[in-house]
Design an enzyme around this catalytic site. Structure first.
Site, PDB file in Angstrom:
ATOM      1  N   CYS A  10       1.059  -1.228   0.041  1.00 49.75           N
ATOM      2  CA  CYS A  10      -0.135   0.044   0.038  1.00 49.75           C
ATOM      3  C   CYS A  10       0.739   1.216   0.021  1.00 49.75           C
ATOM      4  CB  CYS A  10      -0.811   0.053   1.262  1.00 49.75           C
ATOM      5  SG  CYS A  10      -0.158   0.327   2.962  1.00 49.75           S
ATOM      6  N   CYS A  13       3.081   1.564   3.051  1.00 50.54           N
ATOM      7  CA  CYS A  13       4.169   0.812   2.942  1.00 50.54           C
ATOM      8  C   CYS A  13       5.287   1.269   2.159  1.00 50.54           C
ATOM      9  CB  CYS A  13       3.725  -0.790   2.459  1.00 50.54           C
ATOM     10  SG  CYS A  13       2.184  -1.433   3.461  1.00 50.54           S
TER      11      CYS A  13
END
Length: 76
Positions: A10, A13
């Site tokens: 994501c 991340c």
């Protein structure tokens, strides 16, 4: 030193991965960054929220994007 970014990939991340890269370079450590995106492997760390970061197999933070300076503190 092995720095692991735990998360499915994501945006948060990716932000954590970028901050970890900068932190490790500034810290001057010999390091390897590994992305862990397999949910079963992430859960094996005991992590239920992402992003998370582990240093040498030890989870240091879960569920938030750390700043470069926060990551450097974990590398010391």
């Amino acid at each position: 030193m092995k720095i692991q970014i735990l998360g499915p990939g994501c945006p948060k991340c990716k932000q954590l991965e970028e901050a970890a890269e900068v932190a490790a370079q500034e810290f001057g450590a010999d390091y390897q960054i590994e992305k862990v995106s397999d949910i079963n492997e992430i859960m094996s760390f005991g992590v239920m929220m992402t992003p998370a970061i582990a240093v040498d197999g030890e989870v240091k933070s879960v569920g938030k994007v750390l700043s470069k300076d926060e990551i450097i503190a974990f590398l010391k």
